[in-house]
Design a protein around this motif. Structure first.
Motif, short mmCIF file in Angstrom:
data_model
loop_
_atom_site.label_atom_id
_atom_site.label_comp_id
_atom_site.label_asym_id
_atom_site.label_seq_id
_atom_site.Cartn_x
_atom_site.Cartn_y
_atom_site.Cartn_z
N GLY A 51 30.85 25.01 27.21
CA GLY A 51 32.43 25.27 27.51
C GLY A 51 32.47 26.93 27.57
O GLY A 51 33.16 27.40 28.41
N ILE A 52 32.27 27.55 26.46
CA ILE A 52 32.37 29.07 26.30
C ILE A 52 31.46 29.70 27.28
O ILE A 52 31.89 30.75 28.22
N GLY A 53 30.02 29.10 27.52
CA GLY A 53 29.27 29.91 28.53
C GLY A 53 29.97 29.75 30.02
O GLY A 53 29.96 30.66 30.65
N TYR A 54 30.47 28.68 29.96
CA TYR A 54 31.05 28.49 31.51
C TYR A 54 32.56 29.42 31.70
O TYR A 54 32.68 30.10 32.65
N LEU A 55 33.22 29.31 30.76
CA LEU A 55 34.35 30.19 30.59
C LEU A 55 34.25 31.63 30.63
O LEU A 55 34.77 32.33 31.52
N VAL A 56 33.24 32.28 29.95
CA VAL A 56 32.85 33.49 30.12
C VAL A 56 32.37 33.98 31.41
O VAL A 56 32.55 35.15 31.83
N GLY A 57 31.27 32.95 32.02
CA GLY A 57 30.81 33.34 32.86
C GLY A 57 31.84 33.45 34.39
O GLY A 57 31.71 34.54 35.15
N GLN A 58 32.95 32.45 34.28
CA GLN A 58 33.74 32.61 35.13
C GLN A 58 34.99 33.86 35.18
O GLN A 58 35.19 34.52 35.99
N ALA A 59 34.95 34.36 33.93
CA ALA A 59 35.83 35.46 33.48
C ALA A 59 35.22 36.64 34.14
O ALA A 59 35.68 37.53 34.64
N VAL A 60 33.97 36.85 33.90
CA VAL A 60 33.10 37.70 34.29
C VAL A 60 33.08 38.10 35.79
O VAL A 60 33.19 39.18 36.31
N GLN A 61 32.88 36.67 36.65
CA GLN A 61 33.13 36.69 37.91
C GLN A 61 34.43 37.10 38.49
O GLN A 61 34.70 37.82 39.50
N ALA A 62 35.62 36.80 37.69
CA ALA A 62 36.82 36.95 38.30
C ALA A 62 37.27 38.79 38.00
O ALA A 62 37.52 39.41 38.52
N ILE A 63 36.38 39.36 36.86
CA ILE A 63 36.60 40.67 36.42
C ILE A 63 35.79 41.52 37.77
O ILE A 63 36.16 42.46 38.06
#
Lengths: 101, 173
Positions: A51-63
């Protein structure tokens, strides 16, 4: 003679309490608890890890897509990480209960 | 467009980290609520429970701070490092919590059951408390929930849209 009977009774009780693996019932229970505790802790860490891997991946993509919203994304990401981590902590608490209580 | 004109999407983000600010907020709130929680632990489990709640609260607050510090440090360097920091930070922090609990496993002054319960409750409680402020700030940028906002929401039910709330608050201020 009485001593011999007592020793024999103790031997019978010990045999009754001993499982096939050679452990007493208490030792077997303790071993089962340790196994369960380890599995609870280990398995509970897998889901939040994904979950954290997915979450941070999506956050990096959003940034990367919208650098101007980096502040908001970071805030939400931090809270998301903390909430996801609560799942791992639940597994850890189960570990504590099984192992130490 | 040349490559050198394109900003790197993996470059770090300079400036103060919002995650760190959120963690500091939670530290502040945790410190404020600590005496109440310890008293609650003492009331339910006795002195052992009070020690366990204090220990759990310390663990949770240090965990939050460490998480935010890792995010803040890695975000300044690069977004790729952010992913590395968060994932390995997760494992390291789990290990540190395990170590902290392992060190007191046989302590007679600490109730392990209370420790487990307190870890979960303080972690989720502080998060929920912080989320109230963060969600309001995200929904209405520039506004923070407080007495003025609360009185507007409760006194005038017709002001339901974000724009109207923002306008009405601005007028009051």
């Amino acid at each position: 003679m009485s001593n011999f009977i007592e020793v024999a009774q103790q031997a019978v009780e010990l045999a009754q309490n001993t499982s096939e693996s050679g452990l007493t019932a208490a030792e077997q229970k303790s071993a089962d608890a340790a196994t369960g505790a380890g599995m609870a802790y280990g398995l509970a860490a897998i889901g939040p890890g994904i979950g954290i891997g997915y979450l941070v991946g999506q956050a990096v993509q959003a940034i990367a897509r919208q650098p101007e919203s980096a502040g908001q994304v970071q805030t939400v990401m931090f809270l998301g990480i903390a909430f996801t981590e609560a799942l791992a902590l639940l597994g850890f608490v189960v570990f504590i209960m099984l192992k130490f209580v | 467009m040349k490559d050198e004109d394109t900003p790197s999407t993996l470059a770090g983000i300079p400036g103060p980290s919002p995650a760190y600010q959120v963690a500091l907020d939670m530290l502040k709130r945790g410190t404020i609520i600590a005496p109440l929680l310890v008293a609650l632990g003492a009331a339910i489990w006795g002195a052992d429970g009070a020690a366990a709640v204090a220990y759990a609260l310390g663990l949770v607050l240090i965990n939050f701070w460490l998480s935010a510090a890792i995010i803040a440090a890695t975000t300044r360097i690069s977004l790729a490092l952010l992913m590395v920091g968060v994932l390995f930070g997760f494992l390291i922090r789990l290990g540190l919590i395990f170590l902290a609990v392992w060190l007191v496993r046989d302590a007679s002054w600490l109730d392990m059951f209370a420790l487990g319960i307190a870890i979960i409750i303080t972690h989720l409680g502080l998060l929920a408390w912080e989320l109230r402020y963060v969600s309001a700030s995200l929904a209405f940028p520039g506004l923070k929930p407080g007495r003025a906002t609360a009185s507007i929401n409760t006194s005038s039910t017709s002001l339901t849209t974000p724009a109207s709330v923002a306008v009405s608050t601005a007028t009051k201020e």
